[in-house]
Design a protein around this motif. Structure first.
Motif, PDB file in Angstrom:
ATOM      1  N   ASP A 272       0.824  -1.218   0.000  1.00 32.52           N
ATOM      2  CA  ASP A 272       0.000   0.000   0.000  1.00 32.52           C
ATOM      3  C   ASP A 272       0.855   1.264   0.000  1.00 32.52           C
ATOM      4  N   LYS A 273       2.165   1.078  -0.039  1.00 30.79           N
ATOM      5  CA  LYS A 273       3.129   2.196  -0.002  1.00 30.79           C
ATOM      6  C   LYS A 273       2.980   3.027   1.276  1.00 30.79           C
ATOM      7  N   GLN A 274       2.568   2.328   2.359  1.00 29.33           N
ATOM      8  CA  GLN A 274       2.475   2.979   3.671  1.00 29.33           C
ATOM      9  C   GLN A 274       3.689   2.655   4.526  1.00 29.33           C
ATOM     10  N   SER A 275       4.567   1.809   4.019  1.00 32.81           N
ATOM     11  CA  SER A 275       5.723   1.366   4.806  1.00 32.81           C
ATOM     12  C   SER A 275       6.884   1.097   3.863  1.00 32.81           C
ATOM     13  N   ASP A 276       8.095   1.341   4.368  1.00 35.07           N
ATOM     14  CA  ASP A 276       9.277   0.976   3.580  1.00 35.07           C
ATOM     15  C   ASP A 276      10.082  -0.088   4.337  1.00 35.07           C
ATOM     16  N   ALA A 277       9.352  -1.011   4.980  1.00 38.12           N
ATOM     17  CA  ALA A 277       9.994  -2.112   5.711  1.00 38.12           C
ATOM     18  C   ALA A 277      10.899  -2.921   4.789  1.00 38.12           C
ATOM     19  N   PHE A 278      10.506  -3.043   3.536  1.00 36.31           N
ATOM     20  CA  PHE A 278      11.372  -3.644   2.525  1.00 36.31           C
ATOM     21  C   PHE A 278      10.932  -3.139   1.159  1.00 36.31           C
ATOM     22  N   LEU A 279      11.808  -3.334   0.182  1.00 35.77           N
ATOM     23  CA  LEU A 279      11.484  -2.959  -1.200  1.00 35.77           C
ATOM     24  C   LEU A 279      10.844  -4.171  -1.854  1.00 35.77           C
ATOM     25  N   ARG A 280       9.600  -4.028  -2.295  1.00 34.96           N
ATOM     26  CA  ARG A 280       8.871  -5.182  -2.826  1.00 34.96           C
ATOM     27  C   ARG A 280       9.419  -5.571  -4.202  1.00 34.96           C
ATOM     28  N   PRO A 281       9.217  -6.854  -4.585  1.00 43.48           N
ATOM     29  CA  PRO A 281       9.645  -7.274  -5.928  1.00 43.48           C
ATOM     30  C   PRO A 281       8.858  -6.500  -6.989  1.00 43.48           C
ATOM     31  N   PRO A 282       9.486  -6.232  -8.144  1.00 44.31           N
ATOM     32  CA  PRO A 282       8.782  -5.494  -9.208  1.00 44.31           C
ATOM     33  C   PRO A 282       7.516  -6.208  -9.666  1.00 44.31           C
ATOM     34  N   LYS A 283       6.557  -5.412 -10.165  1.00 41.78           N
ATOM     35  CA  LYS A 283       5.251  -5.958 -10.566  1.00 41.78           C
ATOM     36  C   LYS A 283       5.349  -7.051 -11.616  1.00 41.78           C
ATOM     37  N   PHE A 284       6.369  -6.987 -12.473  1.00 39.92           N
ATOM     38  CA  PHE A 284       6.438  -7.972 -13.563  1.00 39.92           C
ATOM     39  C   PHE A 284       7.035  -9.302 -13.109  1.00 39.92           C
ATOM     40  N   THR A 285       7.302  -9.462 -11.810  1.00 44.51           N
ATOM     41  CA  THR A 285       7.851 -10.734 -11.320  1.00 44.51           C
ATOM     42  C   THR A 285       6.745 -11.598 -10.704  1.00 44.51           C
ATOM     43  N   ILE A 286       6.948 -12.906 -10.755  1.00 42.34           N
ATOM     44  CA  ILE A 286       5.974 -13.814 -10.136  1.00 42.34           C
ATOM     45  C   ILE A 286       6.010 -13.683  -8.615  1.00 42.34           C
ATOM     46  N   ALA A 287       7.148 -13.266  -8.059  1.00 46.28           N
ATOM     47  CA  ALA A 287       7.227 -13.069  -6.604  1.00 46.28           C
ATOM     48  C   ALA A 287       6.225 -11.996  -6.165  1.00 46.28           C
ATOM     49  N   HIS A 288       6.151 -10.927  -6.941  1.00 45.41           N
ATOM     50  CA  HIS A 288       5.174  -9.878  -6.661  1.00 45.41           C
ATOM     51  C   HIS A 288       3.759 -10.450  -6.708  1.00 45.41           C
ATOM     52  N   GLN A 289       3.499 -11.262  -7.761  1.00 50.90           N
ATOM     53  CA  GLN A 289       2.148 -11.823  -7.934  1.00 50.90           C
ATOM     54  C   GLN A 289       1.816 -12.815  -6.820  1.00 50.90           C
ATOM     55  N   LEU A 290       2.805 -13.588  -6.369  1.00 46.27           N
ATOM     56  CA  LEU A 290       2.569 -14.546  -5.273  1.00 46.27           C
ATOM     57  C   LEU A 290       2.222 -13.792  -3.982  1.00 46.27           C
ATOM     58  N   LEU A 291       2.933 -12.712  -3.725  1.00 47.67           N
ATOM     59  CA  LEU A 291       2.665 -11.934  -2.501  1.00 47.67           C
ATOM     60  C   LEU A 291       1.286 -11.280  -2.601  1.00 47.67           C
ATOM     61  N   ARG A 292       0.967 -10.741  -3.776  1.00 44.92           N
ATOM     62  CA  ARG A 292      -0.340 -10.083  -3.941  1.00 44.92           C
ATOM     63  C   ARG A 292      -1.463 -11.115  -3.782  1.00 44.92           C
ATOM     64  N   ASP A 293      -1.250 -12.311  -4.318  1.00 40.52           N
ATOM     65  CA  ASP A 293      -2.230 -13.384  -4.215  1.00 40.52           C
ATOM     66  C   ASP A 293      -2.451 -13.782  -2.751  1.00 40.52           C
ATOM     67  N   TRP A 294      -1.363 -13.841  -1.974  1.00 38.92           N
ATOM     68  CA  TRP A 294      -1.451 -14.175  -0.550  1.00 38.92           C
ATOM     69  C   TRP A 294      -2.203 -13.069   0.214  1.00 38.92           C
ATOM     70  N   LEU A 295      -1.898 -11.823  -0.131  1.00 40.61           N
ATOM     71  CA  LEU A 295      -2.567 -10.705   0.546  1.00 40.61           C
ATOM     72  C   LEU A 295      -4.079 -10.711   0.276  1.00 40.61           C
ATOM     73  N   SER A 296      -4.471 -11.227  -0.880  1.00 44.87           N
ATOM     74  CA  SER A 296      -5.895 -11.197  -1.256  1.00 44.87           C
ATOM     75  C   SER A 296      -6.690 -12.331  -0.600  1.00 44.87           C
ATOM     76  N   ASP A 297      -6.044 -13.220   0.121  1.00 42.69           N
ATOM     77  CA  ASP A 297      -6.738 -14.350   0.764  1.00 42.69           C
ATOM     78  C   ASP A 297      -7.724 -13.874   1.814  1.00 42.69           C
TER      79      ASP A 297
END
Ligand SMILES: [Zn+2]
Length: 297
Positions: A272-297
């Motif tokens: 949500d760009k409310q924290s800079d605890a870490f730099l997220r993987p770029p949108k075009f990576t599957i890592a980004h999609q896996l994290l987004r998929d987990w967040l949507s659970d």
């Protein structure tokens, strides 16, 4: 997220590979089709317009230019438009040299269908470039079927582009997820752990072995989520989730620089760009999609 609705970057190019229309007669017809377009590549970099779209021209515009083998490569047919790819040797009058862009740097702003097309072209050219000789008899091979594979005229062996399977996994413990970072990554960048599948290994076993090797954690309940073609140079990333009850990380510093547990709230705040605890993987990576998929659970 379902597989049908998945907007997985580098997939979904909507190309008909036209397996039955790759003979010389069909190719000539496609090359002369006024609708035809070709992607231009150099050293694995696609030619781009300033607005982030692919610089595409009609194949006829390449007459007299110095193109690399194999040529032509027919990527496929998209909505009745034959889509070719040509790799150019050196700077050409046709196009300014600085139009060729490193795909990793421009992937984030490319249109999904163009990203898939350029990724397919990149993987095919890379494979042809590095596999010019027969692995059976050592003689020079020839491109076949408009770039889809290569053929050895000496021992009559066909060689097909190699794709390397990789597992990439979200390691979950309750509402926490384990992410790691490799040396040389941008400061603060964390992503899902990943590794190549070894001969004789299932996806599940590779996930368990890699997790043990990299962070010393036992995982179970490995589940496949979705996959992504990754054209650097030609991996198939198999996105997984797995579970553990362990929390203590035993870092393998030969593979990772750091690894850390992040709660779902922490990951959500980063997305949500409310924290800079870490730099997220770029949108075009599957890592980004896996994290987004987990967040949507
Ligand atoms: Zn051979």
């Amino acid at each position: 997220m379902t597989q049908e609705s998945l907007p997985m970057p580098f997939a979904g190019g909507n190309l008909d590979y036209a397996e039955d229309k790759r003979d010389i007669t069909s190719l000539r017809r496609f090359l002369n089709d006024p609708k035809s377009l070709t992607v231009l590549m150099q050293d694995g970099k696609p030619a781009m317009n300033e607005d982030g779209t692919l610089w595409m021209v009609h194949p006829n515009e390449l007459k007299g230019t110095n193109v690399a083998e194999p040529a032509p490569v027919l990527l496929g047919i998209q909505s009745d438009v034959p889509i070719f790819a040509f790799s150019l040797h050196t700077s050409q009058k046709l196009i300014p040299q600085d139009s060729f862009q490193e795909m990793r740097f421009v992937a984030g702003r490319m249109k999904p269908d163009e990203l898939a097309i350029a990724g397919r072209a990149r993987s095919l050219f890379e494979w042809h470039h590095k596999h010019q000789f027969c692995s059976n008899c050592g003689k020079k091979t020839m491109s076949a079927s408009a770039g889809m594979f290569s053929h050895c005229g000496t021992c009559q062996t066909d060689h097909f582009p190699r794709i390397n399977p990789v597992v990439i996994m979200l390691i979950l413990n309750g509402d926490k997820c384990l992410l790691g970072r490799s040396p040389g990554w941008p400061e603060g960048a964390y992503s899902a752990l990943a590794g190549f599948i070894s001969p004789g290994e299932s996806m599940e076993e590779a996930c368990q072995r890699e997790t043990m090797e990299e962070v010393g954690i036992n995982v179970h309940s490995v589940k496949y989520i979705f996959s992504q073609p990754w054209p650097f140079p030609s991996q198939l990333m198999m996105g997984l989730r797995c579970q553990t009850e362990e929390t203590k990380i035993k870092l393998n510093t030969k593979e990772l620089e750091a690894a850390q547990w992040f709660s779902k709230d922490e990951v959500q705040a980063v997305f949500d760009k409310q924290s800079d605890a870490f730099l997220r993987p770029p949108k075009f990576t599957i890592a980004h999609q896996l994290l987004r998929d987990w967040l949507s659970d």
